[in-house]
Design an enzyme around this catalytic site. Structure first.
Site, PDB file in Angstrom:
ATOM      1  N   ASN A   9       0.933  -1.057  -0.087  1.00  0.00           N
ATOM      2  CA  ASN A   9       0.011   0.110  -0.095  1.00  0.00           C
ATOM      3  C   ASN A   9       0.955   1.258  -0.097  1.00  0.00           C
ATOM      4  O   ASN A   9       1.642   1.681   0.898  1.00  0.00           O
ATOM      5  CB  ASN A   9      -0.955  -0.051   1.250  1.00  0.00           C
ATOM      6  CG  ASN A   9      -1.554   1.114   1.584  1.00  0.00           C
ATOM      7  OD1 ASN A   9      -1.724   2.159   0.734  1.00  0.00           O
ATOM      8  ND2 ASN A   9      -2.397   1.611   2.571  1.00  0.00           N
ATOM      9  N   LYS A  11       0.101   4.158  -0.291  1.00  0.00           N
ATOM     10  CA  LYS A  11      -0.551   5.414   0.402  1.00  0.00           C
ATOM     11  C   LYS A  11      -0.390   6.670  -0.405  1.00  0.00           C
ATOM     12  O   LYS A  11      -0.378   6.418  -1.594  1.00  0.00           O
ATOM     13  CB  LYS A  11       0.026   5.678   1.949  1.00  0.00           C
ATOM     14  CG  LYS A  11      -0.094   4.256   2.708  1.00  0.00           C
ATOM     15  CD  LYS A  11      -0.047   4.445   4.372  1.00  0.00           C
ATOM     16  CE  LYS A  11       0.096   2.995   4.813  1.00  0.00           C
ATOM     17  NZ  LYS A  11       0.191   3.243   6.410  1.00  0.00           N
ATOM     18  N   HIS A  95      -9.398   1.094   5.397  1.00  0.00           N
ATOM     19  CA  HIS A  95      -8.108   1.164   6.192  1.00  0.00           C
ATOM     20  C   HIS A  95      -8.092   2.354   7.041  1.00  0.00           C
ATOM     21  O   HIS A  95      -8.856   3.113   7.360  1.00  0.00           O
ATOM     22  CB  HIS A  95      -6.996   1.624   4.988  1.00  0.00           C
ATOM     23  CG  HIS A  95      -5.740   1.730   5.639  1.00  0.00           C
ATOM     24  ND1 HIS A  95      -5.107   2.707   6.383  1.00  0.00           N
ATOM     25  CD2 HIS A  95      -4.637   1.005   5.341  1.00  0.00           C
ATOM     26  CE1 HIS A  95      -3.940   2.645   6.491  1.00  0.00           C
ATOM     27  NE2 HIS A  95      -3.646   1.328   6.037  1.00  0.00           N
ATOM     28  N   GLU A  97      -6.531   4.612   8.089  1.00  0.00           N
ATOM     29  CA  GLU A  97      -6.378   5.934   8.019  1.00  0.00           C
ATOM     30  C   GLU A  97      -7.805   6.632   7.267  1.00  0.00           C
ATOM     31  O   GLU A  97      -7.900   7.840   7.531  1.00  0.00           O
ATOM     32  CB  GLU A  97      -5.236   6.128   6.911  1.00  0.00           C
ATOM     33  CG  GLU A  97      -4.012   5.929   7.803  1.00  0.00           C
ATOM     34  CD  GLU A  97      -2.773   5.678   7.024  1.00  0.00           C
ATOM     35  OE1 GLU A  97      -2.802   5.521   5.787  1.00  0.00           O
ATOM     36  OE2 GLU A  97      -1.787   4.638   7.538  1.00  0.00           O
ATOM     37  N   GLU A 167      -4.997  -5.141  10.861  1.00  0.00           N
ATOM     38  CA  GLU A 167      -4.121  -4.138  10.979  1.00  0.00           C
ATOM     39  C   GLU A 167      -4.239  -3.273  12.474  1.00  0.00           C
ATOM     40  O   GLU A 167      -5.122  -2.195  12.246  1.00  0.00           O
ATOM     41  CB  GLU A 167      -3.864  -3.121  10.022  1.00  0.00           C
ATOM     42  CG  GLU A 167      -3.756  -3.680   8.412  1.00  0.00           C
ATOM     43  CD  GLU A 167      -3.048  -2.874   7.487  1.00  0.00           C
ATOM     44  OE1 GLU A 167      -2.321  -2.890   6.899  1.00  0.00           O
ATOM     45  OE2 GLU A 167      -3.775  -1.651   7.012  1.00  0.00           O
ATOM     46  N   GLY A 173       2.919   2.122  10.997  1.00  0.00           N
ATOM     47  CA  GLY A 173       3.754   3.212  10.599  1.00  0.00           C
ATOM     48  C   GLY A 173       4.561   3.655  11.826  1.00  0.00           C
ATOM     49  O   GLY A 173       5.316   4.677  11.978  1.00  0.00           O
ATOM     50  N   SER A 213       3.797  -2.413  10.285  1.00  0.00           N
ATOM     51  CA  SER A 213       5.169  -2.330  10.436  1.00  0.00           C
ATOM     52  C   SER A 213       5.711  -4.031   9.941  1.00  0.00           C
ATOM     53  O   SER A 213       6.548  -4.319  10.789  1.00  0.00           O
ATOM     54  CB  SER A 213       5.719  -1.822  11.882  1.00  0.00           C
ATOM     55  OG  SER A 213       5.278  -0.643  12.028  1.00  0.00           O
TER      56      SER A 213
END
Ligand code: PGA
Length: 250
Positions: A9, A11, A95, A97, A167, A173, A213
């Protein structure tokens, strides 16, 4: 037997030229990997350019989100038909985010999932708990609610085109990976829940990815867990060398 799936991904990284250069490198090291699937999710603007580089390759493309409608007044969105016309076969949906920064809730994510299913896209449906939720011991309740609401109306037949990505938000991240035991525990829970909602054969066939990660130095131990069928990779997917190592996990 579930076929391993490694997804990158990107992003909101790479312009079209950078995407083009990165995918050319990844395409080379993915050549000949016949026992696993590799999916890349570049920014929408680069999807078509990247798909041209991958014409002779087995690497597949995904969008990072998708709308439920075929077309219409949905400023800023991309439709399933557009995703397909750009050369992609899959979409990441839900996701963290999208959930956290853009306030997409379970109902909206469910609409996106149903849209992807209706148009024959592989949906990479993401779920995950925050650090606060983990520390207050509500991880499994949160994940169960995300799954039940996100998959509402998805038939057993449509589950063939679904991938679940676990996730944990606290691992995305941050450089902090869930331990292989933590990840395996959650993956087993997800599979058991899918067996309850659908049936065991469906649960046994759905691929469940771990994300948060994932790096060259932890991919092997994660992939060795019985219920971890692949990885959804962010940061390490932006570097050809590290992503190549990840897709070539042992
Ligand atoms: P990360 O991102 O690998 O950079 O933690 C994973 C993701 O957001 O899918």
């Amino acid at each position: 037997m579930r076929r391993p799936l490694l997804a990158g991904n990107w992003k909101m990284h790479t312009n079209i030229l950078e995407a083009y250069l990165l995918v050319a490198e990844i395409g080379k090291c993915a050549a000949g990997l016949n026992d696993r699937d590799v999916i890349l999710a570049p920014p929408n603007v680069a999807l078509n350019a990247v798909s041209r580089v991958l014409l002779d390759s087995d690497v597949l493309l995904a969008s990072q989100n998708v709308c439920w409608a075929e077309e219409g007044a949905f400023t800023g969105e991309i439709s399933p038909a557009m995703v397909k016309s750009a050369g992609a076969v899959a979409s990441i949906i839900g996701h963290s985010e999208r959930r956290q920064i853009f306030h997409e809730d379970d109902e909206m994510i469910n609409k996106r999932v149903l849209g992807a299913v209706e148009y024959g896209l592989i949906a990479i449906f993401c779920i995950g708990e925050t650090l606060e939720e983990r520390e207050s011991d509500t991880t499994f309740d949160i994940l169960e609610a995300q799954i039940r609401k996100g998959l509402a109306g998805v038939t057993a037949e449509a589950m063939k085109n679904m991938v679940v990505a676990y996730e944990p938000v606290w691992a995305i991240g941050t450089g902090k990976t869930a331990s292989k035991e933590q990840a395996q525990e959650v993956h087993a829970f997800i599979r058991k829940l899918l067996a309850e909602i659908y049936e065991k054969a469906i649960a046994d066939s759905v691929r469940i990815l771990y994300g948060g990660s994932v790096k060259p130095d932890n991919v092997d131990e994660l992939m060795a867990q019985p219920d971890i069928d692949g990885a959804l990779v962010g940061g390490a997917a932006l570097n050809a060398e590290s992503f190549c190592r990840i897709i070539n996990f042992n």
